[in-house]
Design an enzyme around this catalytic site. Structure first.
Site, mmCIF file in Angstrom:
data_model
loop_
_atom_site.group_PDB
_atom_site.id
_atom_site.type_symbol
_atom_site.label_atom_id
_atom_site.label_comp_id
_atom_site.label_asym_id
_atom_site.label_seq_id
_atom_site.Cartn_x
_atom_site.Cartn_y
_atom_site.Cartn_z
ATOM 1 N N TYR A 234 69.597 -93.840 -6.135
ATOM 2 C CA TYR A 234 69.620 -95.314 -5.908
ATOM 3 C C TYR A 234 69.477 -95.464 -7.546
ATOM 4 C CZ TYR A 234 67.439 -100.063 -6.472
ATOM 5 O OH TYR A 234 67.267 -101.442 -6.555
ATOM 6 N N GLY B 191 69.652 -112.312 -2.901
ATOM 7 C CA GLY B 191 70.855 -112.870 -2.519
ATOM 8 C C GLY B 191 70.837 -114.379 -1.924
ATOM 9 N N SER C 221 68.887 -102.876 -11.838
ATOM 10 C CA SER C 221 67.537 -102.759 -11.729
ATOM 11 C C SER C 221 66.813 -102.005 -12.811
ATOM 12 C CB SER C 221 66.966 -101.724 -10.381
ATOM 13 O OG SER C 221 65.859 -101.580 -10.331
ATOM 14 N N GLY D 135 75.731 -109.811 -0.395
ATOM 15 C CA GLY D 135 74.249 -109.543 0.486
ATOM 16 C C GLY D 135 73.507 -110.687 0.276
ATOM 17 N N ASN E 233 72.915 -112.715 3.010
ATOM 18 C CA ASN E 233 71.911 -113.103 4.288
ATOM 19 C C ASN E 233 70.422 -113.021 4.104
ATOM 20 O OD1 ASN E 233 72.954 -110.122 4.246
ATOM 21 N ND2 ASN E 233 71.369 -110.308 5.947
ATOM 22 N N THR E 234 69.721 -112.433 2.990
ATOM 23 C CA THR E 234 68.462 -112.130 2.809
ATOM 24 C C THR E 234 68.060 -111.806 1.412
ATOM 25 O OG1 THR E 234 66.739 -110.624 3.829
ATOM 26 C CG2 THR E 234 68.845 -109.606 3.404
#
Ligand SMILES: NC(=O)c1ccc[n+]([C@@H]2O[C@H](COP(=O)([O-])OP(=O)(O)OC[C@H]3O[C@@H](n4cnc5c(N)ncnc54)[C@H](OP(=O)(O)O)[C@@H]3O)[C@@H](O)[C@H]2O)c1
EC number: 1.1.1.300
Length: 400
Positions: free
Chosen positions: A284, A136, A259, A130, A132-133
């Site tokens: 989540y 990360g 998290s 992850g 690309n944004t």
């Protein structure tokens, strides 16, 4: 200076309102005063501003403030009571402006924790999922800056290639490579791992960062509930497939991005795929709890191998993570001013990947570059072992 600030003549300047409080600390002396047209403001002034002012002046004048008679100084303040309302109005009016001014300071306060390691990484190989944004991307950028060969494992390889080029230009490191990895499809995970193993002799840092949050109920290509499938099972399989390479490259590290939300998570073995009941927010949390349990069990199993594992909470970060929930998007928009930037959010992952001598804290959870407390469920070794076995079973990994 404080005495001067409370000087009645100064306060009088603020007083443009003729309204007075229908309030007295001595009921016997209570006067019949005109009632304000704004009861809410009266309430705030009487219940909060006046007692605060009473304490404040009491302390400044060196008088004893008794908890039994917190309004003991009100009698002396009585002539100035109307000004409190004015101060209240001014505070309310200026609050957004004050918050705007204070935002950078508040954000700085909330984003403590900086990776101060000076370790350089020439000849080292890292994989960031992850990348690309968000967190990360910033993690990958910093690893590239330090000279590592960095694989950006992204589900959209075109986005990954754009980011790889951006990082190459920014850092001058040409060894930033984008590869396709869709964690919602075990075939894609196996293809990525096969390609990587064929291409690379070493793997020193694996950062399991990719994540989804609050998706409507949906399943991965293999029929796993999306949060559990991507956030936990996808990374579980990827780590398993790359484990031999990590061992061969030891000392090496695995960082699982979890998290604070894990505190609300539970591992319901009878409903792991959310088929009996489902809540997007809790799904989540369950998957983030699974990240910590996986880290602890992995660390236990890898003791003495030279591979260590850590889980991290990156902080509350202004990123695209909330894209699936309009309510969360609204809150993010409203409060994003106070959130960490992705670059600040990457600090704890980098700390765990780079800090020398961290091996003694193998298996621990980190937040703001410090060891952090985890929930009782996350410390439950029986649940961790069972989750490991169930995950192997679901993914067709032989149990050892
Ligand atoms: N932001 C926060 O406040 C916060 C707080 C606590 C923990 N975290 C954790 O931090 C990590 C990074 O989150 P972020 O804030 O940087 O969010 P983000 O900006 O949304 O980044 C998530 C990344 O995961 C990728 N991803 C999603 N599904 C994938 C899949 N099936 N296969 C491969 N990659 C996939 C996304 O790719 P696409 O761009 O293609 O979708 C994106 O690159 C997550 O694990 C998250 O749970 C974040």
């Amino acid at each position: 200076m404080i005495r001067k600030a409370l000087d009645p003549s100064w306060l009088r300047i603020c007083c443009v309102s003729g309204a007075r409080f229908n309030f007295s600390p001595h009921p016997g002396r209570a006067r019949s005063l005109p009632v304000s047209p704004c009861p809410a403001l009266d309430y705030i002034s009487q219940k909060a501003l006046l007692p605060a002012l009473s304490y404040f002046t009491g302390a400044c004048l060196g008088r004893e403030a008794s908890p039994r008679a917190p309004l003991g100084h009100l009698a002396q303040l009585e002539p100035h009571l109307p000004h409190c309302k004015m101060i209240g109005v001014l505070l309310l009016l200026f609050l957004p402006f004050l918050l705007y001014i204070a935002a950078p300071q508040i954000r700085k306060m909330l984003s403590s924790g900086v990776c101060t390691s000076t370790v350089q990484l020439p000849g080292k190989v890292a994989v960031v999922t992850g990348a690309n944004t968000g967190v990360g991307k910033e993690t990958a950028k910093e690893l590239a800056k330090r000279g590592a060969r960095v694989y950006l494992a992204c589900r959209d390889v075109q986005k990954g290639e754009l980011v790889a080029r951006e990082i190459q230009t920014m850092t001058g490191n040409q060894e930033v490579l984008a590869r396709k990895l869709d964690l919602a499809d075990t075939k894609s995970i196996r293809t990525f791992a096969e390609g990587f193993l064929a291409e690379e002799k070493h793997l020193h840092i694996l950062i399991n960062n990719a994540g989804v949050m609050m998706c409507p109920y949906s399943k991965t290509a293999d029929g796993f509930e999306m949060h559990m499938g991507v956030n936990h099972l996808g990374h579980f399989l990827l780590t398993h497939l790359l484990l031999e390479k990590l061992k061969e490259s030891a000392p090496s590290r695995v960082v699982n991005v979890s998290s604070l939300a894990h505190h609300l998570g539970r591992i319901h073995f009878h409903n792991l795929q959310g088929e009996k009941f489902y809540n997007a927010g809790l799904a989540y949390c369950h998957s983030k709890l699974a990240n910590i349990l996986f880290t602890k069990e992995l660390a236990r199993r890898l003791k003495g191998s030279g591979v260590t594992a850590y889980s991290v909470h990156p902080g509350t970060v202004n990123s695209d993570l909330v894209r699936h929930s309009s309510v969360m998007r609204f809150f993010w928009l409203l409060f994003s001013f106070f959130f960490k930037t992705p670059q600040q959010g990457a600090q704890t992952s980098l700390y765990c990947a780079l800090t020398e001598g961290l091996e003694i804290l193998n298996g621990n959870h980190f937040s703001d570059c410090h060891v952090a407390w985890v929930s009782a469920q996350a410390r439950n070794e029986t649940v961790a072992r069972r989750l490991w076995d169930v995950s192997c079973d679901l993914l067709g990994i032989p149990m050892d």
